[in-house]
Design an enzyme around this catalytic site. Structure first.
Site, PDB file in Angstrom:
ATOM      1  CD  GLU A  19       5.812 -11.223 -12.539  1.00  0.00           C
ATOM      2  OE1 GLU A  19       5.360 -10.950 -11.416  1.00  0.00           O
ATOM      3  OE2 GLU A  19       7.015 -11.189 -12.798  1.00  0.00           O
TER       4      GLU A  19
ATOM      5  CD1 TRP B 176      -2.725  -5.390  -4.261  1.00  0.00           C
ATOM      6  CD2 TRP B 176      -1.993  -6.459  -2.438  1.00  0.00           C
ATOM      7  NE1 TRP B 176      -2.505  -6.706  -4.587  1.00  0.00           N
ATOM      8  CE2 TRP B 176      -2.056  -7.386  -3.501  1.00  0.00           C
ATOM      9  CE3 TRP B 176      -1.550  -6.905  -1.191  1.00  0.00           C
ATOM     10  CZ2 TRP B 176      -1.701  -8.719  -3.356  1.00  0.00           C
ATOM     11  CZ3 TRP B 176      -1.203  -8.244  -1.052  1.00  0.00           C
ATOM     12  CH2 TRP B 176      -1.280  -9.130  -2.134  1.00  0.00           C
TER      13      TRP B 176
ATOM     14  CG  HIS C  85      10.933 -38.316 -15.567  1.00  0.00           C
ATOM     15  ND1 HIS C  85      11.153 -39.664 -15.539  1.00  0.00           N
ATOM     16  CD2 HIS C  85      12.136 -37.749 -15.864  1.00  0.00           C
ATOM     17  CE1 HIS C  85      12.425 -39.929 -15.777  1.00  0.00           C
ATOM     18  NE2 HIS C  85      13.052 -38.775 -15.986  1.00  0.00           N
TER      19      HIS C  85
ATOM     20  CD  GLU D  12      12.541 -13.913 -13.392  1.00  0.00           C
ATOM     21  OE1 GLU D  12      12.084 -14.569 -12.447  1.00  0.00           O
ATOM     22  OE2 GLU D  12      12.255 -12.713 -13.580  1.00  0.00           O
TER      23      GLU D  12
ATOM     24  CE  LYS E 123       9.136  -3.558  -8.413  1.00  0.00           C
ATOM     25  NZ  LYS E 123       9.524  -4.518  -9.457  1.00  0.00           N
TER      26      LYS E 123
ATOM     27  CE  LYS F  71       9.254 -11.165 -14.561  1.00  0.00           C
ATOM     28  NZ  LYS F  71      10.151 -11.090 -13.457  1.00  0.00           N
TER      29      LYS F  71
ATOM     30  CG  ASN G 226       1.405   1.580   3.725  1.00  0.00           C
ATOM     31  OD1 ASN G 226       0.258   1.765   3.324  1.00  0.00           O
ATOM     32  ND2 ASN G 226       2.465   2.069   3.114  1.00  0.00           N
ATOM     33  N   GLY G 227       0.622  -1.992   6.334  1.00  0.00           N
ATOM     34  CA  GLY G 227       1.035  -3.047   7.252  1.00  0.00           C
ATOM     35  C   GLY G 227      -0.165  -3.835   7.747  1.00  0.00           C
TER      36      GLY G 227
ATOM     37  CB  CYS H  23      -0.883   0.016   1.235  1.00  0.00           C
ATOM     38  SG  CYS H  23      -1.856  -1.482   1.421  1.00  0.00           S
TER      39      CYS H  23
ATOM     40  NE  ARG I 149       4.556   1.297  -1.315  1.00  0.00           N
ATOM     41  CZ  ARG I 149       5.712   0.964  -0.766  1.00  0.00           C
ATOM     42  NH1 ARG I 149       6.833   1.304  -1.339  1.00  0.00           N
ATOM     43  NH2 ARG I 149       5.750   0.286   0.350  1.00  0.00           N
TER      44      ARG I 149
HETATM   45  C1  AGP Z   1       8.751 -10.456  -9.804  1.00  0.00           C
HETATM   46  O1  AGP Z   1       8.468 -10.115 -11.114  1.00  0.00           O
HETATM   47  C2  AGP Z   1       7.601 -10.487  -8.903  1.00  0.00           C
HETATM   48  N1  AGP Z   1       6.932  -9.246  -8.919  1.00  0.00           N
HETATM   49  C3  AGP Z   1       7.808 -11.111  -7.534  1.00  0.00           C
HETATM   50  O2  AGP Z   1       7.966 -12.489  -7.738  1.00  0.00           O
HETATM   51  C4  AGP Z   1       8.959 -10.613  -6.658  1.00  0.00           C
HETATM   52  O3  AGP Z   1      10.190 -10.983  -7.214  1.00  0.00           O
HETATM   53  C5  AGP Z   1       8.811 -11.192  -5.235  1.00  0.00           C
HETATM   54  O4  AGP Z   1       7.616 -10.739  -4.680  1.00  0.00           O
HETATM   55  C6  AGP Z   1       9.974 -10.854  -4.339  1.00  0.00           C
HETATM   56  O5  AGP Z   1      10.090  -9.480  -4.151  1.00  0.00           O
HETATM   57  P1  AGP Z   1      11.401  -8.834  -3.537  1.00  0.00           P
HETATM   58  O6  AGP Z   1      12.529  -9.145  -4.468  1.00  0.00           O
HETATM   59  O7  AGP Z   1      11.103  -7.372  -3.469  1.00  0.00           O
HETATM   60  O8  AGP Z   1      11.629  -9.461  -2.208  1.00  0.00           O
END
Ligand code: AGP
Length: 607
Positions: A487, A74, A503, A480, A602, A484, A100-101, A2, A27
């Site tokens: 997401e 969020w 397998h 990775e 984020k 990508k 936030n939190g 947030c 965020r």
């Molecule tokens: C990456 O594209 C994602 N948004 C997510 O997996 C991210 O890497 C993960 O939440 C970890 O975040 P951080 O590196 O800020 O700890």
């Protein structure tokens, strides 16, 4: 996840709050709201959806108001809705706050407050704080916020305003960032530097259980007992332009194109007169020599950077490495000894799962080293040593340039460990460092012609599912690539070590099913080709990422994306770039908002 903003000064507050919220929108963004002081109290507007919705609803709102707070939310407690959006209010509506939190003891506090006659209007944990402040308020907002904060268990960044105290905002925090700045037109608070540097480049990062009282004239700081304290200023030298798109259609593409710079900046100053230096490691040569195990803890993309590092550390330094999903780590009683080097990797430096894993590792006596992109972040503060990845602010939710920064930093760490263990000579280290530095130029070459990537993306865009396969380093980077794609394009994607296909997963293959194979030159190249053939025989559409000059691969793939020749150890750096562009091209072709993928934030600051 947030975002908090607050302003009190001489200018119209609503415009400043909306601008700040727009800067923080990356965020989290299921709802947003503002509360501004007006002649007869507080005026509060909340909307679900993006900040743009809120901005439209605030047109013409309280033009004379010069004090207010705002929030992008969020959801954690309570569904995304107007009633659960922040600011949340007291019963009388004269105290409003943004948070936030997570307040862990909110249910118990809510029960106690309800028993004293407080009426609740939302399902949030945040609302209890507004009622606690109301309960404690006599005629001093700072005292009431302190009293309320002392009853909270959990994490919080709070900004509170009150109708009885015109022009005043009180803030505090525990495990959630709060940054303050005072400029010519007044005082600013936010949960991120990006929203306060319009006021000043000299900012204050509030400490845990500290308090600040803002008015138009300035900001006063207090400790947990309410005693005045002197703030420590931090000078921000990066430009606000980093937060703008710089001519690219989206932040993700801008950030992908920044990667050559990230490589260069992350390496800058590391090789001094032929000696590799990571002074921030905070460990002597003797301590490094004692390390007999490395444990990497991280989430998501950062976890994948850890998978790359495992290959490097084990092959160069011959130290066993485990890579642990941070959210699992502390619940399985992990084995950590004083000679285990724990490496916590986090772009944001505030991922709750990673922070919890760090504290578990410390309890067990491990030495923790952080790799993060955010200066002064909780991961940096909680670690014995830290490398900053020099990616600069990453705005797009999907990590790209920060991944590159992590991989390059972890590569340096692997080299330092190998040197300390006597497994890498000075000459070898210098050669590797030069080749590592060359990847910046190699990425520039990849970025200069993306035709093959776009053609491959066009061929795959209508698929419902895809596999990413590779072996060794190619397998690490496949994870990775798949993350990508899923997401940002919402296309289901899974990664497997190529040899695992037979397998089980191979059963899913049918005509046209995309299989993205990392088939760069490596000791297992021939094996990957066999796995590609197995898939192609079953109708799969093969997109291969291969090394320039490889004629063989053309026979086995429908689309080939060539990358410059690098040693296998550095292939994660070069291969990750076309995979990022491939995911983005598919997402754009499917009409997705690549910077703001649905359901994601984020920074994931909740468990
Ligand atoms: C990456 O594209 C994602 N948004 C997510 O997996 C991210 O890497 C993960 O939440 C970890 O975040 P951080 O590196 O800020 O700890």
């Amino acid at each position: 996840m947030c975002g908090i903003v607050g302003y009190t000064g001489t200018e119209p507050a609503v415009d400043i709050l909306i601008e700040g919220l727009q800067r923080l929108e990356y965020r989290g963004y299921d709802s947003a709201g503002v509360a501004v002081q007006v002649e007869d109290g507080l005026s509060i507007v909340r909307r679900t959806g993006k900040v743009g919705e809120l901005a439209r609803a605030c047109e013409g709102l309280a033009p004379a108001s010069t004090c207010g707070i705002g929030h992008t939310r969020w959801a954690t407690h309570g569904t995304p809705s107007e009633r659960n959006a922040h600011p949340q209010c007291s019963c009388l509506g004269d105290i409003a706050l943004v948070h936030n939190g997570i307040i862990e003891n909110f249910a118990e506090l809510r029960e106690q407050l309800a028993a004293r006659g407080h009426q609740f209007a939302s399902d949030t944990d945040t609302e209890v704080v507004a009622h606690l402040v109301e309960d404690a308020y006599e005629d001093d907002l700072l005292a009431a916020v302190r009293h309320a904060a002392h009853q909270l268990v959990g994490s919080y960044g709070l900004a509170v305003t009150c109708a009885q105290e015109p022009g005043r905002i009180v803030v505090t925090r525990q495990d959630s960032p709060i940054v303050l700045a005072h400029g010519k037109d007044g005082s600013y608070v936010a949960s991120d530097i990006i929203a306060v540097i319009r006021a000043s480049r000299d900012v204050v990062v509030l400490g845990d259980r500290q308090f600040a009282s803002l008015d138009a004239q300035g900001i006063r700081y207090f400790d947990d007992n309410g005693e005045p304290i002197e703030p420590e200023f931090m000078h921000v030298d990066w430009d606000i332009d980093v937060a703008e798109k710089g001519g690219y259609p989206d932040f993700m593409l801008k950030e992908i194109h920044e990667q050559p710079r990230v490589v260069r900046d992350t390496l800058a100053g590391r090789m001094v007169r032929g000696v590799l230096k990571i002074d921030e490691l905070g460990m002597s040569l003797e301590e490094l020599q004692l390390v007999d195990r490395v444990c990497i803890i991280a989430c998501g993309t950062s976890y994948h950077a850890g998978l790359v590092a495992k290959q490097l550390i084990e092959s160069w330094a011959r130290i066993p490495v485990t890579v642990e999903v941070a959210s699992e780590f502390r619940y399985r009683n992990p084995i950590i000894t004083p000679t285990t080097l724990v490496v916590a990797v986090s772009q944001s430096g505030e991922t709750a799962d990673t922070l919890a894993a760090i504290s578990e590792a410390r309890i067990k006596g491990g030495k923790v080293f952080g790799i993060t992109n955010v200066i002064g972040s909780p991961v940096a503060r909680e670690s014995d040593g830290v490398i900053y990845t020099k990616a600069n602010k990453e705005i797009a939710v999907a990590s790209t340039k920060s991944f590159l920064g992590q991989v390059v930093s972890l590569t340096l760490l692997s080299m330092v460990l190998a040197q300390a263990k006597g497994k890498m000579t000075v000459a070898q280290t210098r050669l590797l460092f030069r080749e590592l530095a060359d990847t910046a130029e190699q990425i520039e070459r990849i970025l200069s012609d993306t035709t093959a990537i776009e053609e491959a993306a066009q061929a795959c865009k209508d698929a419902t599912s895809a596999f990413f396969i590779g072996r060794g380093m190619g397998s690490a980077i496949s994870y990775e690539g798949a993350l990508k794609l899923k997401e940002i394009s919402y296309l289901h994607a899974e990664a497997y070590p190529a040899g695992e296909m037979k397998h089980g997963p191979i059963a899913l293959l049918s005509e046209g099913f995309p299989v993205i194979a990392v088939a760069t030159q490596s000791p297992v190249y021939g094996k990957v080709i066999s796995n590609i053939r197995e898939s192609r025989t079953r109708g799969a559409l093969i997109v291969a990422v291969a090394t320039e000059g490889d004629e063989e691969i053309i026979k086995h793939a429908d689309h080939v994306i060539f990358v410059p020749k690098v040693r296998d150890a550095f292939s994660a750096i070069t291969v990750s770039v076309p995979l990022q562009l491939f995911a983005r091209a598919i997402a754009i072709a499917r009409g997705c908002d690549v910077d703001h993928p649905r359901n994601l934030a984020k920074s994931v600051t909740v468990e």
